[in-house]
Motif scaffolding. Structure first.
Motif, PDB file in Angstrom:
ATOM      1  N   VAL A  38     -24.427  -1.642   1.639  1.00 49.07           N
ATOM      2  CA  VAL A  38     -24.615  -2.289   0.389  1.00 49.07           C
ATOM      3  C   VAL A  38     -24.098  -1.241  -0.656  1.00 49.07           C
ATOM      4  N   CYS A  39     -24.666   0.054  -0.456  1.00 48.50           N
ATOM      5  CA  CYS A  39     -24.433   1.003  -1.509  1.00 48.50           C
ATOM      6  C   CYS A  39     -23.047   1.584  -1.479  1.00 48.50           C
ATOM      7  N   ASN A  40     -22.351   1.500  -0.363  1.00 52.16           N
ATOM      8  CA  ASN A  40     -20.808   1.985  -0.402  1.00 52.16           C
ATOM      9  C   ASN A  40     -19.879   1.266  -0.291  1.00 52.16           C
ATOM     10  N   TYR A  41     -20.236  -0.010  -0.214  1.00 52.67           N
ATOM     11  CA  TYR A  41     -19.280  -1.162  -0.002  1.00 52.67           C
ATOM     12  C   TYR A  41     -19.129  -2.518  -1.267  1.00 52.67           C
ATOM     13  N   HIS A  42     -20.347  -2.309  -1.876  1.00 52.38           N
ATOM     14  CA  HIS A  42     -20.698  -3.054  -3.041  1.00 52.38           C
ATOM     15  C   HIS A  42     -20.404  -4.696  -2.559  1.00 52.38           C
TER      16      HIS A  42
ATOM     17  N   HIS B  94     -28.647  -0.845   3.957  1.00 51.61           N
ATOM     18  CA  HIS B  94     -28.714  -0.164   2.826  1.00 51.61           C
ATOM     19  C   HIS B  94     -27.483   0.262   2.692  1.00 51.61           C
ATOM     20  N   TYR B  95     -27.007   1.204   3.401  1.00 56.21           N
ATOM     21  CA  TYR B  95     -25.789   2.096   3.480  1.00 56.21           C
ATOM     22  C   TYR B  95     -24.713   1.202   3.170  1.00 56.21           C
TER      23      TYR B  95
ATOM     24  N   GLU C  27     -32.497  -1.803   8.450  1.00 53.78           N
ATOM     25  CA  GLU C  27     -32.515  -1.828   6.923  1.00 53.78           C
ATOM     26  C   GLU C  27     -31.691  -0.483   6.490  1.00 53.78           C
ATOM     27  N   LYS C  28     -31.759   0.578   7.192  1.00 54.64           N
ATOM     28  CA  LYS C  28     -30.840   1.886   6.763  1.00 54.64           C
ATOM     29  C   LYS C  28     -29.619   1.540   6.826  1.00 54.64           C
TER      30      LYS C  28
END
Length: 200
Positions: free
Chosen positions: A151-155, A148-149, A144-145
């Motif tokens: 998704v948040c950084n590569y969109h 999440h990283y 999950e971590k």
């Protein structure tokens, strides 16, 4: 249930195309997860096979929490070495390589690649093509971590992945919020009918 298949006697020359898929589905109907390992995996990567089976039984040498870990992007050589040692399918071509570190120790890796036409994708999509942790270790919340990283950084517009029915029912993807798509039969290339080769 755990079954070991010989590569030659379980090839398409001997078994019909859906033999293994049908057996997997019949086990599921009985509430049984069938874990299938292959003779070349036992010969070439016995420690990984052992770790996979033990993890299905909930047996680990060590458990840690992802909240105590940090994420760093790692170089190709470190990523390839970790996957070769800890992932049943080994290393693969990838563009994004995320490492999960417990202190200075690399304990997990998740990789992503740009989706190819083979997977019905476009240049704006991505495929999660590898995830694993150190042999014998459970990193609670690790997947999950890492996701999440990413998704948040590569969109990414869209992320797809494939679950291998040999060793998984895809439950991890459900926890990560993926929606199940269609099932497909994976192709394996068997040089001399003595070892398996993944299509990826």
């Amino acid at each position: 249930a755990v079954e070991c298949n010989g590569c030659y006697w379980h090839s398409d020359d001997v078994k019909e195309k859906n033999y293994h898929l049908n057996k997997y589905n019949e086990c599921l109907k009985q509430g049984i997860q069938l874990i299938t390992v292959w003779d070349d995996q036992i010969i070439n990567t016995p420690d990984i096979v052992k770790s996979v089976i033990l993890s299905k039984l909930g047996i680990y040498n060590e458990r840690i929490y992802a909240r105590k870990c940090n994420i760093k992007e790692i170089p190709p050589n470190i990523c390839s070495s970790f996957l070769s040692t800890n992932h049943l399918q080994g290393k693969t071509k990838t563009k994004v390589r995320l490492g999960l570190f417990y202190g200075e120790k690399l304990v997990g890796v998740m990789t992503f690649n740009t989706r190819s036409k083979l997977s019905g994708g476009s240049t704006s999509g991505h495929e999660l093509n590898r995830f694993c942790t150190l042999l014998g270790m459970q990193v609670i919340g690790g997947a999950e971590k890492l996701l999440h990283y990413f998704v948040c950084n590569y969109h990414p517009d869209k992320i797809i992945s494939f679950s291998s029915n040999d060793i998984s029912t895809g439950n991890l993807y459900k926890k990560l919020g993926f929606t199940q798509g269609s099932s497909t039969t994976s192709y394996w290339y068997v040089p001399g009918n003595t070892s398996l080769r993944s299509r990826c």
